[in-house]
Design an enzyme around this catalytic site. Structure first.
Site, PDB file in Angstrom:
ATOM      1  N   ASN A  78      35.936 -19.462  33.229  1.00  0.00           N
ATOM      2  CA  ASN A  78      36.508 -20.486  34.469  1.00  0.00           C
ATOM      3  C   ASN A  78      35.219 -21.435  34.573  1.00  0.00           C
ATOM      4  O   ASN A  78      34.144 -21.052  34.756  1.00  0.00           O
ATOM      5  CB  ASN A  78      36.796 -19.502  35.655  1.00  0.00           C
ATOM      6  CG  ASN A  78      35.900 -19.384  36.364  1.00  0.00           C
ATOM      7  OD1 ASN A  78      35.402 -20.109  37.428  1.00  0.00           O
ATOM      8  ND2 ASN A  78      35.238 -17.959  36.361  1.00  0.00           N
ATOM      9  N   CYS A 139      24.170 -21.004  41.970  1.00  0.00           N
ATOM     10  CA  CYS A 139      24.438 -22.469  42.147  1.00  0.00           C
ATOM     11  C   CYS A 139      23.181 -23.289  41.835  1.00  0.00           C
ATOM     12  O   CYS A 139      22.074 -22.768  42.213  1.00  0.00           O
ATOM     13  CB  CYS A 139      24.685 -22.632  43.360  1.00  0.00           C
ATOM     14  SG  CYS A 139      26.372 -21.595  44.120  1.00  0.00           S
ATOM     15  N   GLY A 274      36.952  -7.763  39.865  1.00  0.00           N
ATOM     16  CA  GLY A 274      37.382  -9.263  39.582  1.00  0.00           C
ATOM     17  C   GLY A 274      38.662  -9.727  39.054  1.00  0.00           C
ATOM     18  O   GLY A 274      39.632  -9.549  39.306  1.00  0.00           O
TER      19      GLY A 274
HETATM   20  C1  LIG Z   1      38.209 -17.451  38.968  1.00  0.00           C
HETATM   21  C2  LIG Z   1      37.177 -16.936  39.389  1.00  0.00           C
HETATM   22  C3  LIG Z   1      36.370 -17.364  40.483  1.00  0.00           C
HETATM   23  C4  LIG Z   1      35.118 -16.914  40.905  1.00  0.00           C
HETATM   24  N1  LIG Z   1      34.471 -17.348  41.914  1.00  0.00           N
HETATM   25  C5  LIG Z   1      33.561 -16.987  42.483  1.00  0.00           C
HETATM   26  C6  LIG Z   1      32.889 -17.330  43.925  1.00  0.00           C
HETATM   27  O1  LIG Z   1      33.371 -18.305  44.399  1.00  0.00           O
HETATM   28  N2  LIG Z   1      31.621 -16.849  44.117  1.00  0.00           N
HETATM   29  C7  LIG Z   1      31.206 -15.792  43.685  1.00  0.00           C
HETATM   30  O2  LIG Z   1      30.139 -15.348  43.928  1.00  0.00           O
HETATM   31  N3  LIG Z   1      31.480 -15.394  42.155  1.00  0.00           N
HETATM   32  C8  LIG Z   1      32.645 -15.608  41.653  1.00  0.00           C
HETATM   33  N4  LIG Z   1      33.460 -15.357  40.640  1.00  0.00           N
HETATM   34  C9  LIG Z   1      32.596 -14.075  39.868  1.00  0.00           C
HETATM   35  C10 LIG Z   1      33.319 -12.882  40.275  1.00  0.00           C
HETATM   36  O3  LIG Z   1      33.186 -12.629  41.573  1.00  0.00           O
HETATM   37  C11 LIG Z   1      32.745 -11.872  39.317  1.00  0.00           C
HETATM   38  O4  LIG Z   1      31.121 -11.768  39.470  1.00  0.00           O
HETATM   39  C12 LIG Z   1      32.790 -12.055  37.856  1.00  0.00           C
HETATM   40  O5  LIG Z   1      34.079 -12.636  37.593  1.00  0.00           O
HETATM   41  C13 LIG Z   1      32.541 -10.647  37.061  1.00  0.00           C
HETATM   42  O6  LIG Z   1      33.713  -9.931  37.453  1.00  0.00           O
HETATM   43  P1  LIG Z   1      35.032  -9.364  36.530  1.00  0.00           P
HETATM   44  O7  LIG Z   1      34.445  -9.468  35.163  1.00  0.00           O
HETATM   45  O8  LIG Z   1      35.647  -8.211  37.154  1.00  0.00           O
HETATM   46  O9  LIG Z   1      35.688 -10.691  36.687  1.00  0.00           O
HETATM   47  C14 LIG Z   1      34.662 -15.751  40.183  1.00  0.00           C
HETATM   48  C15 LIG Z   1      35.307 -15.283  39.067  1.00  0.00           C
HETATM   49  C16 LIG Z   1      36.571 -15.684  38.515  1.00  0.00           C
HETATM   50  C17 LIG Z   1      37.070 -15.209  37.172  1.00  0.00           C
END
Ligand SMILES: Cc1cc2nc3c(=O)[nH]c(=O)nc-3n(C[C@H](O)[C@H](O)[C@H](O)COP(=O)(O)O)c2cc1C
Ligand SMILES: Cc1cc2nc3c(=O)[nH]c(=O)nc-3n(C[C@H](O)[C@H](O)[C@H](O)COP(=O)(O)OP(=O)(O)OC[C@H]3O[C@@H](n4cnc5c(N)ncnc54)[C@H](O)[C@@H]3O)c2cc1C
Ligand code: FES
Lengths: 312, 283
Positions: A78, A139, A274
């Site tokens: 993403n 960031c 997530g």
């Molecule tokens: C669509 C999407 C948007 C995300 N937006 C953020 C965000 O705004 N801030 C943040 O710290 N992490 C963001 N993440 C990262 C997730 O919080 C998480 O750290 C990451 O997806 C790994 O976990 P998962 O494998 O369970 O998805 C985002 C992830 C995805 C897939």
């Protein structure tokens, strides 16, 4: 009598992180659960250990060009571009909904500069109902050639120090996995005042459409999430737990209780779910129920007895 | 809105590469509106990982296997096999488990004061127009212009005809109906000014052309867009489309799973803004 039986059958799932009392160690990962409201028709938010919101910035952010997502093997890329309504609109429009629930609200936030990070934290500091802040340091620092705060120990420590001065709320620092030695970053942010660390954010990745020869994301590079990243995440949590004293929240590819348990055994005090929410809106409810079942089956009376029990 | 753990009732090929699938779906005959969609999980494993969005072709009831039982409520999807997810779907048989999140998104809204309606469908884009047609024929004169590359891409038109819809076909290779693009048919119809309302769904180049024709003829247009989606509920912000007034410096994005997939054409940006490239990962 029935009460005594209940106690034996109902293991304790509650955990505490930086003074924050959670009903259980399961919460959503930022950016995958909107502002909570989006998933409220499908899952009872009161069940969750905490609610973690979409990342908030000082000003509203429109996000990246499209396409913003693409599926990869057991995961997705993403590049949403941190689209959000801005911290003031969040406080005004989104907090009332979240405050109805008996579940701590953790607000994720970020900035383009060190000053912006501090300002967002300050604005959230006296907002009732905000239980803790989670600071996304994956960031780019626009004032310093776009180097990602979380990849440079000095920049990371400096931004955490400046946020620490502006908030009295428990401060969770969310680490990026895109570094050579995560232990250095973990220690630097702990010393700068983090009350807890969460990891991992997405792994940077890229995919190409072989017919058009274009990147499959408009932003070219994106963040990889989902089951594909779990072994990497478990390894990084394992390393961070050994490097710091503050509690750690494990994130990365969790889809079921067994996945969550890996992180807990390695030493995470809680976990975030997530991408799995997209697949199964009630994934977290199932994980909580299955964690309880696991504890009963294994004769674990309190989940804390399991945390950090990795046998080496 | 609900997440149903349910089963497939039937799954049949209707034209090479095109299938229709009935899924047991209690509640949908009441809740689903024309233009809405569902997020379908095609199997319990994580390949594919994400659910896939599909428009609602129709809802209805079929008799139960035994007289004493109430009829079964179903939702019908029509899909084209294009990749891993739809490949898996094609293998599904009656009784197989699927998960159905929906009904989701905004639907079409018809203006009751306009007596003539025109539907424009390109290939698989026909799907959400059928349920709309079942509603519109009750009060209006309805025409369907449908296009495809070849005759195999023209599907389910006899069902539209059975509703009383006036169907005109165009294929690029001339194997069925007029030779050429479906938009020519629309252009011809709108040559003489008259009061009508257009509803369109299909590939982006077709929608671009339909938008131009309707704008020139000052005819109101609603389009159903197909964006890539991860959640379908407004949480991931992966599905956005460019809104009216969008510029590189002041981007305006609309969430297509919650504000769409059906949009009034005026609310969208039809100018092709140059893509901006940025380095570094953005979450
Ligand atoms: C669509 C999407 C948007 C995300 N937006 C953020 C965000 O705004 N801030 C943040 O710290 N992490 C963001 N993440 C990262 C997730 O919080 C998480 O750290 C990451 O997806 C790994 O976990 P998962 O494998 O369970 O998805 C985002 C992830 C995805 C897939
Ligand atoms: C609201 C909505 C309603 C839809 N309704 C229908 C329908 O009724 N019937 C139907 O057959 N399809 C419909 N689609 C498209 C359908 O979701 C995709 O074809 C499907 O997700 C492809 O999955 P896959 O795993 O088979 O292909 P993938 O391997 O994911 O993709 C194969 C190819 O198809 C393209 N593709 C994938 N998803 C989309 C998409 N959403 N839009 C355009 N191109 C895409 C990819 O870029 C790739 O080139 C709809 C999409 C949306 C957003
Ligand atoms: S698909 Fe996730 S916000 Fe629309």
């Amino acid at each position: 009598m029935s009460n005594a039986v209940e106690q034996v059958l109902k293991p304790k799932l509650a955990v505490e992180i930086a003074g924050l009392k959670l009903k259980n160690p399961i919460m959503p990962a930022s950016g995958t659960f909107g502002y909570g409201e989006e998933y409220s028709p499908y899952i009872d938010l009161n069940q969750l250990g905490a609610i973690v919101t979409k990342g908030m910035s000082l000003n509203p952010k429109a996000g990246n060009n499209t396409p913003r997502i693409c599926e990869t093997v057991s995961g997705m890329l993403n590049a949403i571009g941190l689209q959000n309504v801005g911290v003031d609109a969040f406080i005004k429009d989104k907090m009332a909904f979240l405050s109805q629930y008996d579940t701590p609200v953790i607000v994720n936030f970020f900035g383009n500069t060190q000053e912006e990070y501090g300002e967002v934290a300050a604005r959230l500091d006296d907002v009732p109902g905000v239980a803790a802040l989670e600071m996304n340091i994956s960031c780019p620092n626009v004032k310093h050639g776009g180097i990602v705060f979380g990849t440079d120990p000095q920049a990371a420590a400096a931004v955490v120090t400046s946020v620490r001065k502006r908030t009295t709320k428990p401060l969770i620092v969310k680490l990026t996995p895109n570094v050579t030695d995560i232990q250095i970053l973990a220690r630097a942010t702990e010393e700068a005042g983090a009350d807890a660390l969460s990891l991992i954010n997405t792994l940077t990745g890229m995919a190409v459409d072989i017919k058009t020869r274009k990147p499959r994301l408009a932003n070219t590079i994106g963040g990889l999430s989902g089951p594909a990243i779990r072994p990497v995440a478990v390894r990084l949590v394992h390393q961070v737990v050994q490097a710091v004293k503050v509690p750690v929240i494990g994130i990365g590819g969790i889809t079921c209780a067994a996945d969550a348990l890996e992180f807990l055994i390695v030493g995470a005090k809680a976990v975030q779910v997530g991408t799995a929410n997209f697949v199964n809106p009630d994934a977290m409810a199932t994980i909580i129920a299955d964690l309880e079942k696991f504890c009963v089956e294994e004769g674990i009376a309190d989940i804390n007895d399991l945390i950090g029990t990795l046998e080496l | 809105m609900q997440d149903l753990k349910t089963i497939v009732l039937s799954n049949q090929e209707i034209s090479p590469g095109y299938y229709r699938m009935k899924i047991l779906a209690s509640g949908y005959s009441e809740s689903a509106k024309p233009g809405q969609f569902v997020m379908l999980r095609v199997q319990r494993s994580f390949t594919p990982l994400l659910r896939r969005p599909f428009g609602v072709f129709q809802v209805g009831f079929i008799p139960a296997d035994c007289d004493t039982l109430p009829p079964k409520e179903f939702i019908e999807l029509v899909y084209k096999v294009v990749g891993g997810g739809t490949e898996t779907m094609r293998e599904l048989q009656s009784g197989d488990a699927v998960e159905l999140l929906g009904p989701l998104g905004s639907g079409f809204t018809a203006d009751a004061s306009i007596a003539e309606k025109i539907l424009v469908g390109g290939g698989i884009g026909l799907v959400p127009l059928y349920m709309l047609a079942t509603e519109l024929v009750k009060t209006s004169k309805v025409s369907l212009f449908v296009g495809g590359r070849t005759r195999d891409d023209i599907i389910t038109i006899s069902e539209f005809e059975r509703l009383g819809v006036n169907v005109s076909v165009a294929t690029e290779d001339g194997s069925l109906g007029e030779t050429g693009f479906v938009t020519r048919l629309l252009e011809q119809r709108l040559e003489e000014p008259h009061q009508t309302e257009v509803f369109a769904c299909g590939p982006m180049p077709m929608l671009d052309a339909v938008q131009k024709i309707c704008a020139t003829s000052e005819v109101s247009l609603q389009v159903s867009l197909e964006a890539l989606m991860a959640c379908g509920v407004g949480a991931c912000l992966g599905c956005v489309v460019k809104g009216e007034g969008h510029t590189i410096n002041e981007p305006r994005y609309l969430c297509s799973c919650t504000s769409g997939p059906v949009f009034n054409a005026e609310s969208l940006d039809w100018n092709k803004t140059e893509a901006i490239k940025m380095v570094g990962g953005g979450k």
